[in-house]
Write a protein that holds these residues in place. Structure first.
Motif, mmCIF file in Angstrom:
data_model
loop_
_atom_site.group_PDB
_atom_site.id
_atom_site.type_symbol
_atom_site.label_atom_id
_atom_site.label_comp_id
_atom_site.label_asym_id
_atom_site.label_seq_id
_atom_site.Cartn_x
_atom_site.Cartn_y
_atom_site.Cartn_z
ATOM 1 N N GLN A 235 0.816 -1.219 0.000
ATOM 2 C CA GLN A 235 0.000 0.000 0.000
ATOM 3 C C GLN A 235 0.848 1.266 0.000
ATOM 4 O OE1 GLN A 235 -2.583 0.373 3.407
ATOM 5 N NE2 GLN A 235 -3.665 2.153 2.601
ATOM 6 N N TYR A 236 1.965 1.250 0.721
ATOM 7 C CA TYR A 236 2.727 2.479 0.937
ATOM 8 C C TYR A 236 3.998 2.583 0.086
ATOM 9 C CZ TYR A 236 -0.270 2.787 5.016
ATOM 10 O OH TYR A 236 -1.364 2.849 5.842
ATOM 11 N N LYS A 243 5.862 6.592 0.837
ATOM 12 C CA LYS A 243 6.718 6.037 1.892
ATOM 13 C C LYS A 243 6.905 7.037 3.026
ATOM 14 C CE LYS A 243 9.289 3.021 -1.286
ATOM 15 N NZ LYS A 243 10.583 2.768 -1.964
ATOM 16 N N ILE A 244 7.139 8.299 2.668
ATOM 17 C CA ILE A 244 7.247 9.348 3.692
ATOM 18 C C ILE A 244 5.907 9.510 4.409
ATOM 19 C CG2 ILE A 244 7.676 11.807 4.092
ATOM 20 C CD1 ILE A 244 9.514 11.747 1.632
ATOM 21 N N LEU A 249 2.328 8.816 9.189
ATOM 22 C CA LEU A 249 1.214 8.126 9.832
ATOM 23 C C LEU A 249 1.690 7.367 11.067
ATOM 24 C CD1 LEU A 249 -1.764 7.144 9.810
ATOM 25 C CD2 LEU A 249 -1.011 5.251 8.365
ATOM 26 N N ALA A 250 2.837 6.700 10.954
ATOM 27 C CA ALA A 250 3.379 5.939 12.079
ATOM 28 C C ALA A 250 3.684 6.853 13.266
ATOM 29 C CB ALA A 250 4.645 5.190 11.646
ATOM 30 N N ILE A 251 4.232 8.025 12.984
ATOM 31 C CA ILE A 251 4.519 8.990 14.062
ATOM 32 C C ILE A 251 3.225 9.378 14.781
ATOM 33 C CG2 ILE A 251 5.279 11.363 14.528
ATOM 34 C CD1 ILE A 251 7.319 10.996 12.264
ATOM 35 N N PRO A 477 1.731 17.407 0.314
ATOM 36 C CA PRO A 477 1.561 16.131 -0.391
ATOM 37 C C PRO A 477 1.162 14.943 0.472
ATOM 38 C CG PRO A 477 3.891 16.580 -0.075
ATOM 39 C CD PRO A 477 3.147 17.793 0.430
ATOM 40 N N LEU A 478 1.298 15.037 1.808
ATOM 41 C CA LEU A 478 1.060 13.883 2.676
ATOM 42 C C LEU A 478 -0.347 13.901 3.261
ATOM 43 C CD1 LEU A 478 4.432 13.897 4.666
ATOM 44 C CD2 LEU A 478 3.924 12.814 2.464
#
Length: 527
Positions: A235-236, A243-244, A249-251, A477-478
């Motif tokens: 997916q990422y 990827k960034i 999202l993880a943070i 962009p994120l």
């Protein structure tokens, strides 16, 4: 997709409502003080509070969303589970015990302990209400989205009616039972959810000879992407930006949980710091078991339901868990899972509502407007009225957002919590120099930067799944702002602190002793 018998689904859900309302009414007879309303009189054991935390934390997004994400994206979907679970280690090691020792009712008690009361309480209440609002909106919108699948109600009016019912029940739980009633609702819901997920997991593993490799092999054979579902970045990994975006999202997931006000407030319901630690251990154990089960359920849904079927079902990936239940146990199991899903939403929104009402009544009304001079009875009365107002707003918002991107609202809540709340909480507890300017700059800066970046992200405009279809004003962009807003929150906390000469050595020493040892916490909590 066949949803079984909608009347059975409704019947099981109503049974849950009746049982929990009876318990809430009985508990309400012991809710006589402001402490009873806000933290249940600190009468819950570590085990009870741990189960309630699990009930508060495992929302519909966890149950329905992660199973669907694993079914569609395999390994990448499981990363949500890892992020949510690791977040609890942050809460256990850094926040749980000192927060409980230092605070009284809300997060703002800790942040304002050695600082100027009014600006810090106002800032903390603002971030609490913002996080709670978006989290509530997501749960209410999720309730409406699930109706079409679980109860066979496809009209917008029918979905709106269900959202209104969920909101009304939420108000009743909080108005009548306070924190005691809400906690028991969460305990019952957690037991039902974990039991249902556990039974389905054992059922699936038994059908595969308790061989996880056999289960994964069947999923690989059935999924359009084949073996790619067992590898990262399905997916990422499509671009450097994605990827960034995953790192961002993880943070948010890892650091957001330790700043969620409705989770932090649960630490005040136990009688001692030892029980606070114990409650987090119980929560980690239950939440960890639950997320391990989502791996099995997600991969089982691939070959029992089918990835394409899930993708095209009403509710999209949210349909994976109910559809799997129907394939396994027919109408009865689907009815139970449907009821558990709605019970999940109901328990979470009740917890959010009492957090928001307590924050407004204790921090804004009493702490800021009345300068701490309001009577306990008046404060509880304001909290109850606030619960009604918040419930009404969330009903209207949920109806308006019923067809919007629910994941966006949840990720926004986590991003704000990680950006605005966590820097101030950690620095308040562990940095002697930290002061009022640092706290307010951090909270407002983290809150506004997260809101600004989300507004101008592909989640709101400029993409196929954007909230505003056809518009394109996205320059960030994120999809999640945490990679920018969280470091900014910490930086502003440092910058505000070093540019201010304010420092209270006596208060700082008192806070350090209390947060580390618990000395004085019981006396403060009783007043």
């Amino acid at each position: 997709m066949d949803v079984g018998n909608p009347w059975l689904n409704i019947g099981i859900f109503l049974l849950f409502v009746v049982v929990t309302l009876v318990i809430v009414v009985r508990v309400s007879r012991t809710t006589t003080s402001v402490g009873d309303f806000y933290h249940g009189g600190r009468s819950f054991s570590g085990r009870q509070n741990g189960i309630a935390i699990a009930g508060d934390y495992l929302s519909a997004a966890s149950f329905l969303g992660i199973v669907g994400a694993v079914a569609l994206y395999g390994y990448d979907g499981l990363l949500y589970s890892v992020g949510f679970l690791v977040a609890w280690l942050v809460a256990l090691l850094l926040v749980a015990e000192p927060l409980r020792n230092t605070g009284k009712y809300t997060m703002a008690d800790v942040l304002s302990f050695r600082m100027k009361q009014r600006p810090v309480r106002t800032a903390a209440a603002t971030s609490t209400l913002a996080i709670t609002f978006f989290y509530l909106l997501a749960q209410m919108a999720g309730a409406g989205a699930l109706v079409s699948l679980l109860l066979g109600v496809e009209s917008r009016a029918g979905q709106s009616l269900v959202i209104a019912i969920v909101g009304a029940l939420m108000i009743v739980y909080v108005m009548i039972g306070g924190m005691k009633g809400t906690t028991w609702v969460q305990i019952i819901k957690a037991v039902l959810l974990i039991a249902a997920v556990g039974v389905m997991t054992v059922w699936i593993m038994a059908s595969n000879g308790f061989n996880l490799s056999a289960l994964l092999g069947r999923a690989v054979d059935a999924h359009p992407e084949g073996g790619a579902i067992l590898e990262p970045m399905l997916q990422y990994g499509t671009s450097d930006t994605s990827k960034i975006g995953f790192v961002s999202l993880a943070i948010a997931l890892v650091f957001g949980a330790a700043g969620l006000p409705h989770v932090l407030m649960r630490f005040y319901t136990v009688p001692s710091a030892k029980e606070a630690r114990r409650s987090v251990v119980w929560a980690i154990s239950l939440i960890g078991f639950f997320y391990l089960c989502t791996l099995v359920l997600g991969y089982a849904a691939v070959y029992l339901v089918g990835a394409d079927t899930i993708r095209n079902a009403p509710g999209g990936s949210n349909a994976a868990a109910p559809a799997l239940a129907y394939e396994l146990g027919g109408t009865l199991l689907l009815g139970i899972i449907a009821a558990v899903a709605f019970a999940t939403i109901l328990a979470v929104v009740a917890g959010l509502t009492i957090t928001a009402s307590a924050s407004f009544a204790h921090d804004v009304y009493n702490g800021v407007l009345k300068e701490g001079k309001a009577s306990p009875e008046k404060e509880v009365k304001v909290a109850r009225r606030t619960a009604v107002v918040i419930g009404a707003i969330s009903i209207v918002g949920g109806i308006l957002a019923a067809e919007q991107n629910v994941a966006f609202l949840v990720s926004l809540a986590f991003a704000i919590a990680a950006s605005a709340n966590l820097p101030s909480i950690l620095f308040s507890l562990y940095w002697k120099r930290f002061n009022t300017r640092g706290s307010t700059w951090s909270i407002y800066g983290g809150l506004l930067s997260a809101l600004l970046l989300i507004t101008f992200s592909p989640v709101v405009s400029g993409s196929e799944t954007a909230m505003i279809a056809g518009a394109d004003f996205a320059w960030f962009p994120l999809s999640n702002p945490a990679i920018v807003s969280v470091p900014l929150g910490f930086f502003l906390a440092w910058l505000g602190t070093v540019t201010s000469k304010e420092h209270n050595d006596a208060k700082q020493a008192e806070m350090e002793v209390r947060s580390m040892t618990g000395a004085g916490a019981e006396r403060a909590a009783s007043h």
